[in-house]
Design a protein around this motif. Structure first.
Motif, PDB file in Angstrom:
ATOM      1  N   UNK A 291       0.823  -1.218   0.000  1.00  0.00           N
ATOM      2  CA  UNK A 291       0.000   0.000   0.000  1.00  0.00           C
ATOM      3  C   UNK A 291       0.851   1.259   0.000  1.00  0.00           C
ATOM      4  N   UNK A 292       2.076   1.174   0.467  1.00  0.00           N
ATOM      5  CA  UNK A 292       2.925   2.364   0.556  1.00  0.00           C
ATOM      6  C   UNK A 292       3.162   2.994  -0.815  1.00  0.00           C
ATOM      7  N   UNK A 293       3.110   2.191  -1.867  1.00  0.00           N
ATOM      8  CA  UNK A 293       3.295   2.742  -3.210  1.00  0.00           C
ATOM      9  C   UNK A 293       2.140   3.635  -3.641  1.00  0.00           C
ATOM     10  N   UNK A 294       0.976   3.509  -2.969  1.00  0.00           N
ATOM     11  CA  UNK A 294      -0.197   4.320  -3.309  1.00  0.00           C
ATOM     12  C   UNK A 294      -0.363   5.523  -2.391  1.00  0.00           C
ATOM     13  N   UNK A 295       0.511   5.672  -1.414  1.00  0.00           N
ATOM     14  CA  UNK A 295       0.437   6.821  -0.509  1.00  0.00           C
ATOM     15  C   UNK A 295       1.142   8.022  -1.118  1.00  0.00           C
ATOM     16  N   UNK A 296       0.718   9.229  -0.715  1.00  0.00           N
ATOM     17  CA  UNK A 296       1.347  10.452  -1.193  1.00  0.00           C
ATOM     18  C   UNK A 296       2.659  10.693  -0.466  1.00  0.00           C
ATOM     19  N   UNK A 297       3.511  11.492  -1.075  1.00  0.00           N
ATOM     20  CA  UNK A 297       4.815  11.817  -0.477  1.00  0.00           C
ATOM     21  C   UNK A 297       4.619  12.629   0.800  1.00  0.00           C
ATOM     22  N   UNK A 298       5.457  12.365   1.771  1.00  0.00           N
ATOM     23  CA  UNK A 298       5.376  13.038   3.069  1.00  0.00           C
ATOM     24  C   UNK A 298       6.276  14.267   3.060  1.00  0.00           C
ATOM     25  N   UNK A 299       5.779  15.453   3.482  1.00  0.00           N
ATOM     26  CA  UNK A 299       6.648  16.643   3.541  1.00  0.00           C
ATOM     27  C   UNK A 299       7.827  16.423   4.472  1.00  0.00           C
ATOM     28  N   UNK A 300       8.963  16.963   4.092  1.00  0.00           N
ATOM     29  CA  UNK A 300      10.165  16.796   4.912  1.00  0.00           C
ATOM     30  C   UNK A 300      10.037  17.509   6.247  1.00  0.00           C
ATOM     31  N   UNK A 301       9.434  18.703   6.239  1.00  0.00           N
ATOM     32  CA  UNK A 301       9.277  19.485   7.469  1.00  0.00           C
ATOM     33  C   UNK A 301       7.862  19.290   8.005  1.00  0.00           C
ATOM     34  N   UNK A 302       7.686  18.992   9.288  1.00  0.00           N
ATOM     35  CA  UNK A 302       6.340  18.825   9.841  1.00  0.00           C
ATOM     36  C   UNK A 302       5.625  20.151   9.983  1.00  0.00           C
ATOM     37  N   UNK A 303       4.310  20.075  10.178  1.00  0.00           N
ATOM     38  CA  UNK A 303       3.497  21.266  10.389  1.00  0.00           C
ATOM     39  C   UNK A 303       3.656  21.692  11.850  1.00  0.00           C
ATOM     40  N   UNK A 304       4.313  22.816  12.077  1.00  0.00           N
ATOM     41  CA  UNK A 304       4.676  23.229  13.440  1.00  0.00           C
ATOM     42  C   UNK A 304       4.014  24.529  13.873  1.00  0.00           C
ATOM     43  N   UNK A 305       3.033  25.001  13.124  1.00  0.00           N
ATOM     44  CA  UNK A 305       2.437  26.301  13.456  1.00  0.00           C
ATOM     45  C   UNK A 305       1.740  26.256  14.803  1.00  0.00           C
ATOM     46  N   UNK A 306       1.109  25.135  15.127  1.00  0.00           N
ATOM     47  CA  UNK A 306       0.319  25.058  16.355  1.00  0.00           C
ATOM     48  C   UNK A 306       1.128  24.669  17.577  1.00  0.00           C
ATOM     49  N   UNK A 337      16.430  23.429  17.897  1.00  0.00           N
ATOM     50  CA  UNK A 337      15.299  24.341  18.016  1.00  0.00           C
ATOM     51  C   UNK A 337      14.088  23.571  18.528  1.00  0.00           C
ATOM     52  N   UNK A 338      13.378  24.154  19.489  1.00  0.00           N
ATOM     53  CA  UNK A 338      12.191  23.537  20.076  1.00  0.00           C
ATOM     54  C   UNK A 338      11.042  24.539  20.040  1.00  0.00           C
ATOM     55  N   UNK A 339       9.821  24.022  20.283  1.00  0.00           N
ATOM     56  CA  UNK A 339       8.622  24.850  20.334  1.00  0.00           C
ATOM     57  C   UNK A 339       8.032  24.773  21.728  1.00  0.00           C
ATOM     58  N   UNK A 340       7.661  25.918  22.268  1.00  0.00           N
ATOM     59  CA  UNK A 340       7.174  26.002  23.648  1.00  0.00           C
ATOM     60  C   UNK A 340       5.777  26.605  23.633  1.00  0.00           C
ATOM     61  N   UNK A 341       4.866  26.004  24.395  1.00  0.00           N
ATOM     62  CA  UNK A 341       3.504  26.503  24.513  1.00  0.00           C
ATOM     63  C   UNK A 341       2.984  26.190  25.911  1.00  0.00           C
ATOM     64  N   UNK A 342       1.861  26.775  26.256  1.00  0.00           N
ATOM     65  CA  UNK A 342       1.223  26.525  27.545  1.00  0.00           C
ATOM     66  C   UNK A 342       0.010  25.622  27.351  1.00  0.00           C
ATOM     67  N   UNK A 343      -0.328  24.894  28.407  1.00  0.00           N
ATOM     68  CA  UNK A 343      -1.490  24.007  28.399  1.00  0.00           C
ATOM     69  C   UNK A 343      -2.215  24.148  29.725  1.00  0.00           C
ATOM     70  N   UNK A 344      -3.529  24.360  29.669  1.00  0.00           N
ATOM     71  CA  UNK A 344      -4.309  24.531  30.881  1.00  0.00           C
ATOM     72  C   UNK A 344      -4.286  25.959  31.376  1.00  0.00           C
ATOM     73  N   UNK A 345      -4.865  26.153  32.542  1.00  0.00           N
ATOM     74  CA  UNK A 345      -4.927  27.481  33.152  1.00  0.00           C
ATOM     75  C   UNK A 345      -4.994  27.332  34.661  1.00  0.00           C
TER      76      UNK A 345
END
Length: 510
Positions: A291-306, A337-345
């Motif tokens: 099935x891997x031959x039918x999958x789309x190519x994976x972007x090299x960089x992940x989605x890190x906006x969130x 490089x890392x990404x930092x965010x808050x969780x909860x309140x």
């Protein structure tokens, strides 16, 4: 009502005689009964069911149907009977129960959902859902369960929560495990995917739309409260919870850390993907290679906006600064490089740190909110301290020091303790110990140095004194006894309070 055997005997008797009366005499029934069954056979209406007869409840059946429809098929027969009696029904409750059961059966048959087997194509569908994970260190965890429809390949990941950054990171890891991106992703109507429904149409979350655009995938949602539309992933969640969450049915011990749960999820994923699937009769890992031959190519960089704000880890200290607080990260991320965010309140607010590596975004640290000047540090993020960092060890530099420390552990201990006690003329005393080692057994000198260090005896003649005592001691233990004691006896106290005897030749004065 005749049985099937009796009906066949009646018809055979009629075929033999050709007369209703003669057949009735042979079968032992009335000739009218013979005529009725013969006529039913000729009309093709021969049946074992009794002929329908009018009942008292027939005129009330429309009302019963109305009540069953209004209650969605859940009304109780005794409640319906009470309502029918109020309307003038004179039949028994048994008749009502039979009528209600028949109406309910017809109601369910008219609304039954007929499932058609889902035959999917390779590379099209991926489903994911969530399951409640075990409690670790007082905090709940979540099992992220993904299922590739055609190959039945499953991926189970442990995540801390169901927030959007955690879901995005889990999906990216799943894509990288699969080696590509499918055409569609089907999931439930979580807030991370669907903001609201308007006229039955799901309104997508803008951040999920941006995520889907980054990977070139279409995110779809099933009908609300309809687990049958994503049965594959529902089954994955059920099996994963049965094998990974400690229960009485599996006798699993609790998890000491989140890393143990991650390792257990990885072991479970390897297990289910390398055994024969009961439906396809094939190994999912082998089908994934096709099935891997039918999958789309994976972007090299992940989605890190969130994932939050970016921070650069210094090259010599695994600490990052976020909103005036400092937080530790694993030391192998130095310079990354890392990404930092808050969780909860509130008091339970946490700071989450994510790193995007070759295997996708991974949560590497989670801290309680730190205050300025009081950093939040996890000891596991730092490597073990080098030897001698906290305790200085003797390191000889001259020939005399090498010769002294070569005596053994006692000499090393003496040097450490004597230096800490501020002993004077240490080099002279060390030379004296080396000289004594040439006159006595070096092992005895090392033993004496160790005893001198333990008892803090660092004076000029202490070492020779310890050696002399060890050499002259015969090993016998001397104990005080009654025959060798120097303590005075108590015989002298016996005359206390008595009058002394008079001296001879001395008269008592009147």
């Amino acid at each position: 009502m005749k049985s099937a055997e009796e009906i066949m005997e009646i018809l055979e008797a009629f075929d033999l005689t050709g007369s209703y009366r003669d057949a009735g005499e042979l079968a032992g029934v009335s000739h009218h009964t013979v005529a009725r069954y013969v006529a039913a056979r000729d009309a093709g209406r021969l049946s074992e069911r009794p002929a329908a007869r009018p009942q008292l409840i027939d005129e009330f059946l429309p009302k019963v149907e109305e009540w069953v429809d209004k209650s969605n098929g859940k009304i109780r027969a005794d409640i319906a009977h009470g309502k029918l009696v109020a309307l003038g029904f004179t039949g028994s409750e048994r008749t009502t129960r039979r009528a209600v059961a028949a109406v309910k059966k017809a109601y369910r048959q008219g609304r039954a959902r007929v499932h058609r087997p889902w035959v999917t194509e390779p590379g099209l569908w991926l489903q994911y859902d969530f399951g409640d994970g075990p409690v670790i260190d007082g905090g709940r965890t979540v099992l992220f369960c993904a299922w590739l429809a055609w190959s039945r390949f499953r991926v189970v990941l442990a995540i801390r929560d169901k927030t959007m950054p955690s879901v995005f990171a889990a999906l990216d890891q799943v894509f990288r495990v699969l080696g590509g991106v499918p055409t569609y992703v089907l999931t439930d109507n979580e807030k991370t995917v669907t903001v609201e429904h308007i006229a039955g149409m799901a309104v997508r979350n803008p951040q999920m739309v941006a995520f889907a655009r980054h990977y070139g995938v279409s995110v779809l949602t099933c009908e609300p409260a309809d687990p049958a539309s994503k049965g594959g992933t529902e089954a994955t969640v059920k099996v994963a919870k049965a094998d990974l969450v400690p229960k009485e049915t599996n006798l699993l011990p609790g998890y000491a850390s989140f890393a143990e749960l991650e390792a257990a999820c990885q072991a479970f994923t390897d297990l289910v993907n390398h055994r024969v699937h009961r439906v396809t009769r094939r190994v999912p890992a082998e089908m994934l290679a096709e099935e891997r031959a039918r999958l789309h190519a994976l972007p090299a960089a992940p989605h890190t906006v969130a994932f939050g704000l970016t921070r650069q880890v210094p090259a010599n200290s695994p600490m990052v600064t976020f909103e005036a607080g400092q937080y530790s990260v694993p030391h192998h991320l130095l310079g990354e490089r890392v990404w930092v965010r808050t969780y909860g309140a509130g008091p339970g607010e946490q700071v989450v740190i994510v790193h995007a590596g070759e295997s996708g975004p991974v949560e590497v640290a989670r801290h309680a909110r730190a205050t300025p000047g009081s950093p939040s540090i996890d000891d596991a993020h730092f490597p073990p301290a080098p030897a001698g960092a906290l305790e200085r060890r003797p390191r000889p530099k001259s020939a005399a020091e090498i010769e002294f420390l070569a005596l053994g552990d006692g000499a090393r201990l003496w040097l450490s303790e004597a230096a800490a006690a501020g002993t004077t003329k240490m080099r002279v005393k060390m030379a004296e110990a080396v000289a004594l080692a040439k006159l006595f057994d070096p092992g005895e000198v090392d033993w004496a140095l160790g005893h001198a260090a333990v008892h803090a005896r660092f004076a000029e003649a202490d070492l020779p004194s310890i050696l002399n005592h060890a050499g002259t001691s015969d090993g016998e233990v001397h104990r005080a006894g009654e025959d060798r004691s120097l303590t005075q006896g108590t015989a002298g106290w016996a005359a206390l309070g008595q009058q002394p005897p008079a001296s001879p030749g001395v008269e008592e004065v009147a």
